[in-house]
Every structure is written in C-alpha cells, then in structure tokens.
Design a protein around this motif. Structure first.
Motif, short mmCIF file in Angstrom:
data_model
loop_
_atom_site.label_atom_id
_atom_site.label_comp_id
_atom_site.label_asym_id
_atom_site.label_seq_id
_atom_site.Cartn_x
_atom_site.Cartn_y
_atom_site.Cartn_z
N MET A 1 -51.46 58.89 -38.91
CA MET A 1 -50.76 59.04 -40.16
C MET A 1 -50.12 60.42 -40.15
O MET A 1 -50.78 61.42 -39.95
CB MET A 1 -51.77 58.92 -41.33
N GLY A 2 -48.83 60.47 -40.34
CA GLY A 2 -48.12 61.74 -40.33
C GLY A 2 -47.41 62.01 -41.64
O GLY A 2 -46.97 61.08 -42.32
N ARG A 3 -47.31 63.26 -41.97
CA ARG A 3 -46.61 63.69 -43.17
C ARG A 3 -45.83 64.96 -42.85
O ARG A 3 -46.19 65.71 -41.95
CB ARG A 3 -47.58 64.00 -44.32
N MET A 4 -44.74 65.19 -43.60
CA MET A 4 -43.97 66.42 -43.46
C MET A 4 -43.98 67.13 -44.81
O MET A 4 -43.75 66.51 -45.84
CB MET A 4 -42.53 66.14 -43.04
N THR A 5 -44.25 68.42 -44.77
CA THR A 5 -44.27 69.19 -46.01
C THR A 5 -42.86 69.45 -46.50
O THR A 5 -41.97 69.79 -45.72
CB THR A 5 -45.02 70.52 -45.84
N LEU A 6 -42.64 69.27 -47.79
CA LEU A 6 -41.32 69.50 -48.39
C LEU A 6 -41.18 70.92 -48.90
O LEU A 6 -40.07 71.43 -49.02
CB LEU A 6 -41.09 68.50 -49.53
N ARG A 7 -42.30 71.56 -49.21
CA ARG A 7 -42.27 72.96 -49.66
C ARG A 7 -43.53 73.65 -49.14
O ARG A 7 -44.48 72.99 -48.72
CB ARG A 7 -42.18 73.04 -51.18
N ASP A 8 -43.54 74.95 -49.18
CA ASP A 8 -44.71 75.71 -48.73
C ASP A 8 -45.94 75.28 -49.52
O ASP A 8 -45.86 75.02 -50.73
CB ASP A 8 -44.49 77.21 -48.93
N PHE A 9 -47.07 75.20 -48.83
CA PHE A 9 -48.32 74.83 -49.49
C PHE A 9 -49.42 75.74 -48.98
O PHE A 9 -49.54 75.97 -47.78
CB PHE A 9 -48.68 73.37 -49.19
N THR A 10 -50.22 76.25 -49.91
CA THR A 10 -51.33 77.12 -49.55
C THR A 10 -52.63 76.46 -49.98
O THR A 10 -52.81 76.13 -51.15
CB THR A 10 -51.19 78.50 -50.23
N PHE A 11 -53.55 76.27 -49.02
CA PHE A 11 -54.86 75.71 -49.32
C PHE A 11 -55.72 76.76 -50.02
O PHE A 11 -55.40 77.95 -50.03
CB PHE A 11 -55.55 75.26 -48.02
N SER A 12 -56.83 76.30 -50.60
CA SER A 12 -57.71 77.21 -51.36
C SER A 12 -58.30 78.31 -50.48
O SER A 12 -58.66 79.36 -50.98
CB SER A 12 -58.82 76.43 -52.05
N VAL B 1 -49.20 76.36 -45.09
CA VAL B 1 -48.45 75.35 -44.34
C VAL B 1 -47.00 75.48 -44.80
O VAL B 1 -46.67 75.14 -45.93
CB VAL B 1 -48.98 73.93 -44.61
N PRO B 2 -46.13 75.99 -43.92
CA PRO B 2 -44.74 76.20 -44.35
C PRO B 2 -43.97 74.89 -44.53
O PRO B 2 -44.31 73.86 -43.95
CB PRO B 2 -44.13 77.02 -43.20
N ALA B 3 -42.93 74.94 -45.33
CA ALA B 3 -42.08 73.77 -45.56
C ALA B 3 -41.48 73.30 -44.24
O ALA B 3 -41.14 74.11 -43.37
CB ALA B 3 -40.97 74.13 -46.54
N GLY B 4 -41.38 71.98 -44.08
CA GLY B 4 -40.81 71.41 -42.86
C GLY B 4 -41.84 71.20 -41.75
O GLY B 4 -41.50 70.71 -40.68
N SER B 5 -43.11 71.54 -42.00
CA SER B 5 -44.15 71.35 -40.99
C SER B 5 -44.58 69.88 -40.96
O SER B 5 -44.63 69.22 -41.98
CB SER B 5 -45.38 72.21 -41.30
N SER B 6 -44.90 69.39 -39.77
CA SER B 6 -45.42 68.04 -39.62
C SER B 6 -46.93 68.11 -39.50
O SER B 6 -47.46 68.88 -38.72
CB SER B 6 -44.84 67.37 -38.37
N LEU B 7 -47.61 67.29 -40.31
CA LEU B 7 -49.06 67.22 -40.28
C LEU B 7 -49.47 65.80 -39.92
O LEU B 7 -48.85 64.83 -40.36
CB LEU B 7 -49.64 67.58 -41.65
N PHE B 8 -50.52 65.67 -39.12
CA PHE B 8 -51.00 64.35 -38.70
C PHE B 8 -52.50 64.27 -38.89
O PHE B 8 -53.21 65.25 -38.74
CB PHE B 8 -50.66 64.10 -37.23
N VAL B 9 -53.00 63.08 -39.21
CA VAL B 9 -54.43 62.83 -39.33
C VAL B 9 -54.83 62.01 -38.11
O VAL B 9 -54.23 60.97 -37.82
CB VAL B 9 -54.75 62.05 -40.63
N LYS B 10 -55.84 62.47 -37.42
CA LYS B 10 -56.32 61.77 -36.24
C LYS B 10 -57.45 60.84 -36.67
O LYS B 10 -58.52 61.30 -37.06
CB LYS B 10 -56.81 62.77 -35.20
N PHE B 11 -57.21 59.54 -36.63
CA PHE B 11 -58.20 58.58 -37.10
C PHE B 11 -59.32 58.35 -36.10
O PHE B 11 -60.32 57.73 -36.44
CB PHE B 11 -57.54 57.25 -37.45
#
Length: 132
Positions: A1-12, A17-27
């Motif tokens: 499952m992959g997603r691309m960030t549309l805007r900067d996101f900061t975890f707690s 995670v900068p905008a435009g980054s691709s994130l994937f979940v390894k099942f």
C-alpha cells in the motif's frame, strides 16, 4: 500500500515527512508474522474461519489483522462490490464445473517471490464442465 504526502507532515515524535514523499506499508510484517497467522507461507483457505464462529474476519470488514481493502477513513469504497463479485464467480465455478482432487493439482499454481507467494499466471488449471 503506497501513499504520497501532499503537504509536510510532522509526527508526534518530531519526525518530518516532506511534501511529495512516497510512503509504503509492508504487509509482510503483518501477514508473515507467525504469532498472528500460524504457518504464514502455507495456503490455508480456512485461515480466517474460526471454529466457534465468534470472531470471524469478514472479507469486507477492515480490521488491523486483515487490511486487504485498507483501513480507517481511507478504506476502499468498492470493497463490498469486489467481494460480492468474487463470491459470485467462485459460486459459478463451483456450481458449473468439476474441480480436480488435491492429488491431481499441480504444485506450480503459486510462485514464491522472496517473502510473497503469488499466482503463477502460466499454470494450467483443469476445469471440466459438469454434465447435468
């Protein structure tokens, strides 16, 4: 499952995670964990069917243990349609054709690709039209 960030996101914890980054979940971590699924590389058609029927994992019910259609707010809206079509096709095959016994099946129906077992698209499967 992959997603691309549309805007900067900061975890707690401060991870950015900068905008435009691709994130994937390894099942594989979920479906390959022997504590969650006994004998993960072995096909078991009844894996999710509980003997007491108390906590069956439904195909269309998104849970943390079964994420075929995603999870949370972004669960696939077509999960019900897809599962009903799949069930209809399987029911049609079972009602219309005779299937070979387990001994007659070729073991090359699945192919191992690293940690995954995928269908062998070149495997031949015998379906004999049932005589009424």
């Amino acid at each position: 499952m992959g997603r691309m960030t549309l805007r900067d996101f900061t975890f707690s914890d401060g991870t950015l995670v900068p905008a435009g980054s691709s994130l994937f979940v390894k099942f594989h971590g979920l479906y390959g964990d022997e504590e969650i699924h006994p004998w993960p590389p072995t096909f078991d058609g009844f894996r999710y069917l509980c003997e007491d029927n108390s906590s069956q994992v439904m195909l269309t019910k998104p849970t943390l243990d079964s994420q075929a259609f995603g999870y949370g707010r972004h669960v696939c809206p077509g999960c019900f349609l897809g599962s009903y079509q799949l069930k209809t096709v399987i029911a049609h095959i079972l009602m219309t054709y005779d299937l070979p016994s387990d001994e007659a099946l070729d073991s090359s129906v699945t192919v191992s690709k690293g940690a995954e077992n995928v269908p062998n698209i070149k495997a031949a499967i015998l379906l004999k039209k049932r005589v009424a």
